[in-house]
Design an enzyme around this catalytic site. Structure first.
Site, PDB file in Angstrom:
ATOM      1  N   PRO A  89       0.789  -1.226   0.000  1.00  0.00           N
ATOM      2  CG  PRO A  89      -0.085  -1.070   2.149  1.00  0.00           C
ATOM      3  CD  PRO A  89       0.535  -2.052   1.196  1.00  0.00           C
ATOM      4  CG  ASN A  90      -0.228   4.345   1.231  1.00  0.00           C
ATOM      5  OD1 ASN A  90      -1.203   4.845   0.678  1.00  0.00           O
ATOM      6  ND2 ASN A  90      -0.293   3.850   2.458  1.00  0.00           N
ATOM      7  NE  ARG A 136       3.588   6.822   1.778  1.00  0.00           N
ATOM      8  CZ  ARG A 136       4.019   5.626   2.146  1.00  0.00           C
ATOM      9  NH1 ARG A 136       4.666   4.848   1.306  1.00  0.00           N
ATOM     10  NH2 ARG A 136       3.780   5.179   3.360  1.00  0.00           N
ATOM     11  CE1 TYR A 172       8.822   5.193   3.047  1.00  0.00           C
ATOM     12  CE2 TYR A 172       7.249   7.009   3.012  1.00  0.00           C
ATOM     13  CZ  TYR A 172       7.728   5.856   3.590  1.00  0.00           C
ATOM     14  OH  TYR A 172       7.133   5.354   4.713  1.00  0.00           O
ATOM     15  CG  ASN A 196       8.332  -1.840   0.652  1.00  0.00           C
ATOM     16  OD1 ASN A 196       7.725  -1.935   1.723  1.00  0.00           O
ATOM     17  ND2 ASN A 196       8.948  -0.735   0.285  1.00  0.00           N
ATOM     18  CB  ALA A 222       1.212   0.430   6.433  1.00  0.00           C
ATOM     19  CG  HIS A 249       4.784  -1.735  10.459  1.00  0.00           C
ATOM     20  ND1 HIS A 249       6.095  -2.126  10.623  1.00  0.00           N
ATOM     21  CD2 HIS A 249       4.802  -0.750   9.512  1.00  0.00           C
ATOM     22  CE1 HIS A 249       6.870  -1.405   9.803  1.00  0.00           C
ATOM     23  NE2 HIS A 249       6.099  -0.565   9.120  1.00  0.00           N
ATOM     24  CG  ASP A 275      -1.009 -16.764   8.904  1.00  0.00           C
ATOM     25  OD1 ASP A 275       0.013 -16.801   9.628  1.00  0.00           O
ATOM     26  OD2 ASP A 275      -2.169 -16.708   9.372  1.00  0.00           O
ATOM     27  CD  GLU A 309      10.569  -7.179   6.435  1.00  0.00           C
ATOM     28  OE1 GLU A 309      11.178  -8.120   7.017  1.00  0.00           O
ATOM     29  OE2 GLU A 309       9.923  -6.315   7.048  1.00  0.00           O
ATOM     30  CG  HIS A 313      10.901  -2.099   5.112  1.00  0.00           C
ATOM     31  ND1 HIS A 313       9.542  -2.041   4.934  1.00  0.00           N
ATOM     32  CD2 HIS A 313      11.159  -3.242   5.781  1.00  0.00           C
ATOM     33  CE1 HIS A 313       8.985  -3.103   5.493  1.00  0.00           C
ATOM     34  NE2 HIS A 313       9.940  -3.859   6.009  1.00  0.00           N
ATOM     35  CB  ILE A 314      12.175   2.858   0.479  1.00  0.00           C
ATOM     36  CG1 ILE A 314      11.722   2.030  -0.741  1.00  0.00           C
ATOM     37  CG2 ILE A 314      12.877   4.147   0.054  1.00  0.00           C
ATOM     38  CD1 ILE A 314      10.575   2.635  -1.518  1.00  0.00           C
ATOM     39  CB  SER A 315      12.216   4.675   5.243  1.00  0.00           C
ATOM     40  OG  SER A 315      11.235   3.820   5.817  1.00  0.00           O
ATOM     41  NE  ARG A 359       9.770   6.524   8.678  1.00  0.00           N
ATOM     42  CZ  ARG A 359       8.852   6.281   7.741  1.00  0.00           C
ATOM     43  NH1 ARG A 359       9.012   5.263   6.896  1.00  0.00           N
ATOM     44  NH2 ARG A 359       7.784   7.044   7.638  1.00  0.00           N
ATOM     45  NE  ARG A 404       6.702   4.708   9.997  1.00  0.00           N
ATOM     46  CZ  ARG A 404       5.614   4.783   9.217  1.00  0.00           C
ATOM     47  NH1 ARG A 404       5.288   3.783   8.435  1.00  0.00           N
ATOM     48  NH2 ARG A 404       4.847   5.859   9.224  1.00  0.00           N
TER      49      ARG A 404
HETATM   50  C1  DQA Z   1       8.027   1.234   4.076  1.00  0.00           C
HETATM   51  C2  DQA Z   1       8.064   1.489   5.573  1.00  0.00           C
HETATM   52  C3  DQA Z   1       6.689   1.278   6.182  1.00  0.00           C
HETATM   53  O1  DQA Z   1       6.741   1.515   7.575  1.00  0.00           O
HETATM   54  C4  DQA Z   1       5.692   2.231   5.552  1.00  0.00           C
HETATM   55  O2  DQA Z   1       4.403   1.990   6.071  1.00  0.00           O
HETATM   56  C5  DQA Z   1       5.706   2.191   4.080  1.00  0.00           C
HETATM   57  C6  DQA Z   1       6.969   2.060   3.376  1.00  0.00           C
HETATM   58  C7  DQA Z   1       9.390   1.559   3.399  1.00  0.00           C
HETATM   59  O3  DQA Z   1       9.576   1.142   2.263  1.00  0.00           O
HETATM   60  O4  DQA Z   1      10.230   2.224   3.999  1.00  0.00           O
HETATM   61  O5  DQA Z   1       4.677   2.350   3.433  1.00  0.00           O
HETATM   62  O6  DQA Z   1       7.765  -0.146   3.857  1.00  0.00           O
END
Ligand code: DQA
Length: 145
Positions: A9-10, A17, A22, A73, A76, A79, A86, A99, A101-103, A108, A112
């Site tokens: 998502p997002n 964003r 990011y 990735n 959210a 978390h 599963d 897995e 994560h960009i950040s 943070r 997270r």
């Molecule tokens: C994220 C980190 C997550 O906490 C956040 O909800 C994201 C992006 C990252 O790529 O850093 O949407 O997965």
């Protein structure tokens, strides 16, 4: 080896964003860099993004059935989602998943710092920006050879 790259998502909002967190690269750019690196590494790759938990779960089922490796990735859902965890457990029988994560999620907010998927992943890359996806591809290339 085929690698399915999933963004949750997002992440379709990359570039717009919170660019201070990011970066300014769009998802389209990320997918282009991924395709280019995969080609160099001799990996078959496919990228998908969804804002819907159930859709991500179904794509992970497809990867399990097809024995594809996965780079994910989960945004959210990292978390929050027991359902995604599963589904991802099943990948452990085959090539597993990485897995990304960009950040740096550990630098943070407190919420997270917990991931529902890290302990079942081959590994986690966080905080290296979009480079994380490319490093995950290199991992799978090293496993394939
Ligand atoms: C994220 C980190 C997550 O906490 C956040 O909800 C994201 C992006 C990252 O790529 O850093 O949407 O997965």
């Amino acid at each position: 080896m085929k690698v399915l790259v999933l963004n949750g998502p997002n992440l379709n909002r990359l570039g717009k964003r919170q660019p201070e967190i990011y970066g300014s690269t769009t998802l389209e750019d990320v997918e282009m860099f991924v395709a280019k690196r995969a080609e160099e590494l001799g990996l078959d790759v496919e990228c998908r993004q969804s804002n819907y938990e159930g859709q991500l779960v179904e794509w992970v089922h497809e990867a399990a059935d097809q024995k594809w490796a996965v780079i994910i990735n989960p945004g959210a859902y990292t978390h929050t989602s027991v359902a995604l965890r599963d589904a991802l457990v099943e990948l452990q029988d085959n090539n597993g998943f990485v897995e990304v994560h960009i950040s740096n999620v550990h630098a943070r907010e407190e919420f997270r710092k917990h991931s529902y998927v890290s302990d079942i992943a081959r590994g986690t890359i966080a905080g290296l920006g979009i480079q994380g996806y490319l490093l995950a591809l290199e991992y799978f290339a090293s496993q394939a050879s």
